[in-house]
Design a protein around this motif. Structure first.
Motif, PDB file in Angstrom:
ATOM      1  N   UNK A   1       0.835  -1.203   0.000  1.00 43.28           N
ATOM      2  CA  UNK A   1       0.000   0.000   0.000  1.00 43.28           C
ATOM      3  C   UNK A   1       0.866   1.247   0.000  1.00 43.28           C
ATOM      4  N   UNK A   2       0.459   2.243  -0.766  1.00 48.67           N
ATOM      5  CA  UNK A   2       1.216   3.482  -0.907  1.00 48.67           C
ATOM      6  C   UNK A   2       0.440   4.669  -0.335  1.00 48.67           C
ATOM      7  N   UNK A   3       1.199   5.594   0.210  1.00 48.14           N
ATOM      8  CA  UNK A   3       0.652   6.808   0.824  1.00 48.14           C
ATOM      9  C   UNK A   3       0.218   7.820  -0.245  1.00 48.14           C
ATOM     10  N   UNK A   4      -0.904   8.491   0.006  1.00 49.26           N
ATOM     11  CA  UNK A   4      -1.349   9.611  -0.823  1.00 49.26           C
ATOM     12  C   UNK A   4      -1.457  10.852   0.059  1.00 49.26           C
ATOM     13  N   UNK A   5      -0.871  11.949  -0.387  1.00 47.55           N
ATOM     14  CA  UNK A   5      -0.787  13.166   0.429  1.00 47.55           C
ATOM     15  C   UNK A   5      -2.084  13.953   0.421  1.00 47.55           C
ATOM     16  N   UNK A   6      -2.062  15.068   1.161  1.00 51.61           N
ATOM     17  CA  UNK A   6      -3.218  15.963   1.194  1.00 51.61           C
ATOM     18  C   UNK A   6      -3.549  16.509  -0.194  1.00 51.61           C
TER      19      UNK A   6
ATOM     20  N   UNK B   1       8.743   8.869 -10.756  1.00 50.60           N
ATOM     21  CA  UNK B   1       9.050   8.976  -9.328  1.00 50.60           C
ATOM     22  C   UNK B   1       7.736   9.054  -8.555  1.00 50.60           C
ATOM     23  N   UNK B   2       7.542   8.149  -7.595  1.00 49.41           N
ATOM     24  CA  UNK B   2       6.315   8.172  -6.777  1.00 49.41           C
ATOM     25  C   UNK B   2       6.434   9.267  -5.718  1.00 49.41           C
ATOM     26  N   UNK B   3       7.182   9.055  -4.687  1.00 46.48           N
ATOM     27  CA  UNK B   3       7.566  10.054  -3.674  1.00 46.48           C
ATOM     28  C   UNK B   3       6.435  10.943  -3.175  1.00 46.48           C
ATOM     29  N   UNK B   4       5.218  10.380  -3.005  1.00 47.78           N
ATOM     30  CA  UNK B   4       4.132  11.183  -2.411  1.00 47.78           C
ATOM     31  C   UNK B   4       4.446  11.551  -0.967  1.00 47.78           C
ATOM     32  N   UNK B   5       5.359  10.784  -0.346  1.00 46.70           N
ATOM     33  CA  UNK B   5       5.734  11.046   1.048  1.00 46.70           C
ATOM     34  C   UNK B   5       6.412  12.402   1.224  1.00 46.70           C
ATOM     35  N   UNK B   6       6.935  12.970   0.155  1.00 49.04           N
ATOM     36  CA  UNK B   6       7.559  14.296   0.252  1.00 49.04           C
ATOM     37  C   UNK B   6       6.543  15.358   0.660  1.00 49.04           C
TER      38      UNK B   6
ATOM     39  N   UNK C   1      10.275  13.784 -12.846  1.00 46.05           N
ATOM     40  CA  UNK C   1       9.665  12.462 -12.982  1.00 46.05           C
ATOM     41  C   UNK C   1       8.531  12.227 -12.014  1.00 46.05           C
ATOM     42  N   UNK C   2       8.345  13.139 -11.042  1.00 49.68           N
ATOM     43  CA  UNK C   2       7.217  13.027 -10.102  1.00 49.68           C
ATOM     44  C   UNK C   2       5.920  13.122 -10.887  1.00 49.68           C
TER      45      UNK C   2
ATOM     46  N   UNK D   1       3.998  30.376  -2.100  1.00 50.27           N
ATOM     47  CA  UNK D   1       5.361  30.098  -1.660  1.00 50.27           C
ATOM     48  C   UNK D   1       5.435  28.724  -1.008  1.00 50.27           C
ATOM     49  N   UNK D   2       6.648  28.261  -0.769  1.00 52.72           N
ATOM     50  CA  UNK D   2       6.833  26.974  -0.109  1.00 52.72           C
ATOM     51  C   UNK D   2       6.149  26.958   1.255  1.00 52.72           C
ATOM     52  N   UNK D   3       6.306  28.031   2.037  1.00 51.23           N
ATOM     53  CA  UNK D   3       5.718  28.071   3.378  1.00 51.23           C
ATOM     54  C   UNK D   3       4.189  28.024   3.312  1.00 51.23           C
ATOM     55  N   UNK D   4       3.623  28.742   2.362  1.00 45.90           N
ATOM     56  CA  UNK D   4       2.164  28.740   2.239  1.00 45.90           C
ATOM     57  C   UNK D   4       1.677  27.353   1.827  1.00 45.90           C
ATOM     58  N   UNK D   5       2.333  26.745   0.837  1.00 44.31           N
ATOM     59  CA  UNK D   5       1.931  25.421   0.373  1.00 44.31           C
ATOM     60  C   UNK D   5       2.043  24.403   1.502  1.00 44.31           C
ATOM     61  N   UNK D   6       3.137  24.477   2.258  1.00 44.63           N
ATOM     62  CA  UNK D   6       3.333  23.532   3.356  1.00 44.63           C
ATOM     63  C   UNK D   6       2.283  23.725   4.443  1.00 44.63           C
ATOM     64  N   UNK D   7       1.909  24.976   4.701  1.00 31.20           N
ATOM     65  CA  UNK D   7       0.915  25.244   5.743  1.00 31.20           C
ATOM     66  C   UNK D   7      -0.452  24.703   5.341  1.00 31.20           C
ATOM     67  N   UNK D   8      -0.759  24.784   4.064  1.00 35.76           N
ATOM     68  CA  UNK D   8      -2.033  24.244   3.586  1.00 35.76           C
ATOM     69  C   UNK D   8      -2.039  22.718   3.723  1.00 35.76           C
ATOM     70  N   UNK D   9      -0.930  22.084   3.394  1.00 32.66           N
ATOM     71  CA  UNK D   9      -0.828  20.633   3.542  1.00 32.66           C
ATOM     72  C   UNK D   9      -0.912  20.235   5.013  1.00 32.66           C
ATOM     73  N   UNK D  10      -0.261  21.014   5.886  1.00 30.86           N
ATOM     74  CA  UNK D  10      -0.250  20.709   7.321  1.00 30.86           C
ATOM     75  C   UNK D  10      -1.651  20.660   7.914  1.00 30.86           C
TER      76      UNK D  10
END
Length: 445
Positions: free
Chosen positions: A29-34, A193-198, A303-304, A341-350
């Protein structure tokens, strides 16, 4: 491919089967992000790729594509799996190796019956296999491919994919790899590249919550679009020369460069706001998909092929959208893009801070997804068209896609819309009126 007023044809299914990877693969099973669980991607996306008959046309495109599919799935093995719901309602992907649903069909007409795909006719849905609207997500395959043979020797490849698994750029990458395998390559030129964990959430902080709160509050006092009983997929063409006149005029107004997409977004926003008669005191937004792969720090790897798309909402008071110059809207759109920005994107995912509200107006850019580069051995497609259709009609209201026109119209772009026909006709008139002002002004210089 010439236009035709005829749009009726019959489609006979020759074969329907599951195509698994040609090599056995482990099951896990593989992880899917927000980003894969946000409401805006819990949809099926569909596209038609049209290949014209010619001397180099494949003798049996369905056989070639089916064999290549089993090979490319060794590299894109998750796409041969199935989505599963966790206890919290979020999705994950189980690598079952069951395979991709592949359909071969025969059409009793030539490609001319499709015209330039400027209007979605009822017959067109026969070219695309569709699961019932009430099918459980566990029963819907991540990808479905239907190859339709036409009597002229041309063929149409219809692709349906679960946006929860990969976005348009991701499926474009997969299809290019599929084409490469069909042409005899040993492996895809771009390593997937799968890497949804990123995109896993970090620990939630007060700062994160404030960013999300600001995003939600910014949608207050927004106009709520009506639910239309009838929507039609239609399109209008914008020639490159007209776009250049508009771009030159806007650069004079704001003394800054702008992109073709920003111009088209501003045109759609202003014209639609006028036609929809939105109260002048209310906010009106245009939501557009932004590929955020390079906005993360570090960027997502080459490749993602997962979801790297975030919806950006440009907002303004309806009075300003209607009455301000186009450069004013372009500036808002530019600033909205820069805010991701990176911070905004990360905050939305969080915080899973994605709004499930329907956007007032939406626009997606299909020009760079890679579909126009998919070559199964007879050249690239002569036309590409997104197709959104459920049992009750199109499932998007006031939605627009920005795509390349057919190959024979290389001097134009196409804007596809999903809205009632009468509203669409008025939007087209408004866009022409706005652009004509720039053309006239340029002729006076």
């Amino acid at each position: 491919m010439e236009k035709s007023g005829l749009a009726e044809f019959n489609v006979k299914i020759v074969e329907s089967c599951l195509v698994p990877p040609c090599l056995p693969l482990p099951r896990y099973t593989l992880y899917l992000s927000s980003l894969h669980n946000q409401p805006l991607v819990r949809i099926n996306s569909n596209a038609l790729l049209v290949y014209e008959g010619c001397e180099n046309v494949l003798a049996d495109p369905a056989k070639t594509i089916r064999e290549a599919l089993s090979k490319v799935l060794v590299y894109y093995y998750p796409l041969a799996g199935r989505l599963r719901k966790k206890e919290d309602g979020k999705l994950q992907l189980e690598c079952t190796g069951e395979g991709v649903l592949f359909v071969e069909a025969m059409v009793d007409n030539s490609l001319s019956v499709l015209g330039d795909l400027d209007k979605l006719e009822p017959s067109f849905k026969k070219l695309l296999f569709r699961f019932p609207s009430d099918a459980a997500i566990e029963d819907v395959h991540p990808i479905v491919i239907q190859v339709n043979h036409f009597i002229c020797g041309g063929f149409v490849v219809a692709v349906s994919f679960q946006h929860m698994v990969c976005d348009g750029r991701g499926i474009g990458q997969f299809l290019k790899g599929l084409g490469e395998m069909a042409r005899g390559h040993i492996k895809p030129s771009t390593e997937p590249v799968w890497d949804r964990e990123l995109l896993r959430p970090r620990n939630i902080s007060v700062h994160n919550l404030e960013l999300t709160k600001e995003k939600i509050e910014s949608t207050s006092n927004s106009w709520i679009p009506p639910i239309y009983k009838e929507s039609t997929q239609m399109s209008l063409n914008l020639d490159l020369e007209t776009i250049k006149y508009v771009k030159d005029g806007i650069m004079l107004e704001c003394l800054d460069n702008c992109t073709t997409f920003e111009i088209v977004a501003a045109l759609v926003w202003q014209a639609s706001t006028k036609v929809l008669e939105i109260p002048h005191t209310q906010n009106v937004s245009i939501s557009f998909a932004v590929d955020a792969r390079t906005s993360f720090n570090p960027p997502l790897p080459n490749g993602y092929y997962g979801n790297g798309v975030v919806a950006a909402d440009a907002q303004a008071i309806a009075h300003d959208v209607i009455n301000k110059p186009l450069s004013y809207l372009v500036n808002i759109i530019k600033k909205t893009k820069m805010s991701l920005t990176n911070e905004y994107l990360r905050s939305i995912i969080d915080t899973d801070g994605f709004s499930s509200d329907q956007a007032n107006i939406s626009l997606s850019d299909w020009r760079w997804l890679g579909f126009n580069e998919v070559d199964f051995g007879s050249g690239s497609p002569v036309n590409i068209c997104p197709i959104y259709w459920n049992e009750n009609g199109p499932n998007i209201s006031n939605g627009f896609d920005f795509i390349h026109s057919p190959k024979r119209k290389c001097d134009a772009f196409k804007v596809i819309a999903w809205m009632p026909p009468q509203e669409f006709n008025l939007v087209e008139i408004e866009i022409k009126a706005i652009t004509n002002k720039y053309v006239i002004n340029a002729s006076k210089c």
